[in-house]
Design an enzyme around this catalytic site. Sequence first.
Site, PDB file in Angstrom:
ATOM      1  N   LEU A 138      -6.070   5.111   8.653  1.00 23.21           N
ATOM      2  CA  LEU A 138      -6.923   6.222   8.243  1.00 23.21           C
ATOM      3  C   LEU A 138      -7.381   7.024   9.457  1.00 23.21           C
ATOM      4  O   LEU A 138      -7.607   8.228   9.359  1.00 23.21           O
ATOM      5  CB  LEU A 138      -8.129   5.705   7.463  1.00 23.21           C
ATOM      6  CG  LEU A 138      -7.820   5.020   6.137  1.00 23.21           C
ATOM      7  CD1 LEU A 138      -9.103   4.652   5.422  1.00 23.21           C
ATOM      8  CD2 LEU A 138      -6.936   5.889   5.257  1.00 23.21           C
ATOM      9  N   GLU A 139      -7.500   6.360  10.595  1.00 27.95           N
ATOM     10  CA  GLU A 139      -7.856   7.061  11.824  1.00 27.95           C
ATOM     11  C   GLU A 139      -6.870   8.184  12.114  1.00 27.95           C
ATOM     12  O   GLU A 139      -7.263   9.279  12.534  1.00 27.95           O
ATOM     13  CB  GLU A 139      -7.885   6.081  13.007  1.00 27.95           C
ATOM     14  CG  GLU A 139      -9.018   5.083  12.968  1.00 27.95           C
ATOM     15  CD  GLU A 139      -8.750   3.820  12.149  1.00 27.95           C
ATOM     16  OE1 GLU A 139      -9.493   2.839  12.331  1.00 27.95           O
ATOM     17  OE2 GLU A 139      -7.807   3.802  11.324  1.00 27.95           O
ATOM     18  N   LYS A 178     -11.197   4.618   1.895  1.00 24.11           N
ATOM     19  CA  LYS A 178     -10.244   3.949   1.011  1.00 24.11           C
ATOM     20  C   LYS A 178     -11.092   3.185  -0.009  1.00 24.11           C
ATOM     21  O   LYS A 178     -11.871   2.310   0.344  1.00 24.11           O
ATOM     22  CB  LYS A 178      -9.359   2.985   1.803  1.00 24.11           C
ATOM     23  CG  LYS A 178      -8.285   2.303   0.955  1.00 24.11           C
ATOM     24  CD  LYS A 178      -7.442   1.338   1.774  1.00 24.11           C
ATOM     25  CE  LYS A 178      -6.512   2.084   2.697  1.00 24.11           C
ATOM     26  NZ  LYS A 178      -5.480   1.211   3.297  1.00 24.11           N
ATOM     27  N   GLU A 181       0.827  -1.209   0.000  1.00 21.41           N
ATOM     28  CA  GLU A 181       0.000   0.000   0.000  1.00 21.41           C
ATOM     29  C   GLU A 181       0.859   1.256   0.000  1.00 21.41           C
ATOM     30  O   GLU A 181       0.480   2.275  -0.583  1.00 21.41           O
ATOM     31  CB  GLU A 181      -0.921   0.015   1.219  1.00 21.41           C
ATOM     32  CG  GLU A 181      -1.987  -1.058   1.206  1.00 21.41           C
ATOM     33  CD  GLU A 181      -2.886  -0.975   2.420  1.00 21.41           C
ATOM     34  OE1 GLU A 181      -4.010  -0.476   2.278  1.00 21.41           O
ATOM     35  OE2 GLU A 181      -2.439  -1.403   3.507  1.00 21.41           O
ATOM     36  N   TYR A 215     -13.546  27.463   0.959  1.00 22.44           N
ATOM     37  CA  TYR A 215     -13.400  26.025   0.765  1.00 22.44           C
ATOM     38  C   TYR A 215     -12.189  25.659  -0.080  1.00 22.44           C
ATOM     39  O   TYR A 215     -11.694  24.545   0.018  1.00 22.44           O
ATOM     40  CB  TYR A 215     -14.679  25.367   0.240  1.00 22.44           C
ATOM     41  CG  TYR A 215     -15.311  26.002  -0.968  1.00 22.44           C
ATOM     42  CD1 TYR A 215     -14.836  25.776  -2.234  1.00 22.44           C
ATOM     43  CD2 TYR A 215     -16.429  26.815  -0.822  1.00 22.44           C
ATOM     44  CE1 TYR A 215     -15.432  26.339  -3.336  1.00 22.44           C
ATOM     45  CE2 TYR A 215     -17.035  27.380  -1.920  1.00 22.44           C
ATOM     46  CZ  TYR A 215     -16.537  27.144  -3.179  1.00 22.44           C
ATOM     47  OH  TYR A 215     -17.132  27.712  -4.264  1.00 22.44           O
TER      48      TYR A 215
END
Length: 126
Positions: free
Chosen positions: A75-76, A102, A25, A57
Amino acid sequence: MNIQSSYIFLRNLRFHASHGVLPQERVTGNDYEVSLRIGYDLGRAMRTDDVADTLNYADVYRLVEQEMSVPANLLERVACRMAERLFRTYPAVTSLDLWLTKLNPPMGADADGAGVELHLINDKTD
């Protein structure tokens, strides 16, 4: 007119990044989507029509893009970094809903994605 609540949102921002626990990954990367719903008082901008009176934005996108470019195992962790930086950079942000997905998770399943969802309150705005 009284505003009960107001938000800026960015939906399904797409990135290619190298997050993950597996070595492959980190080499090939994966595709991700990030969506944000940011609590912010839009009352002044509604009256003035001035971008200086709102949360831009495009600037938020650049912040998210920068955090997505820093590899992490989980990802946390990426989501936490984004949230901490948004609250630090924009102290007037009252809340944040963040989705980080993901799109091709290496779990041997046919799925649209896997990820994390955070619902946060900026305790510095109290």
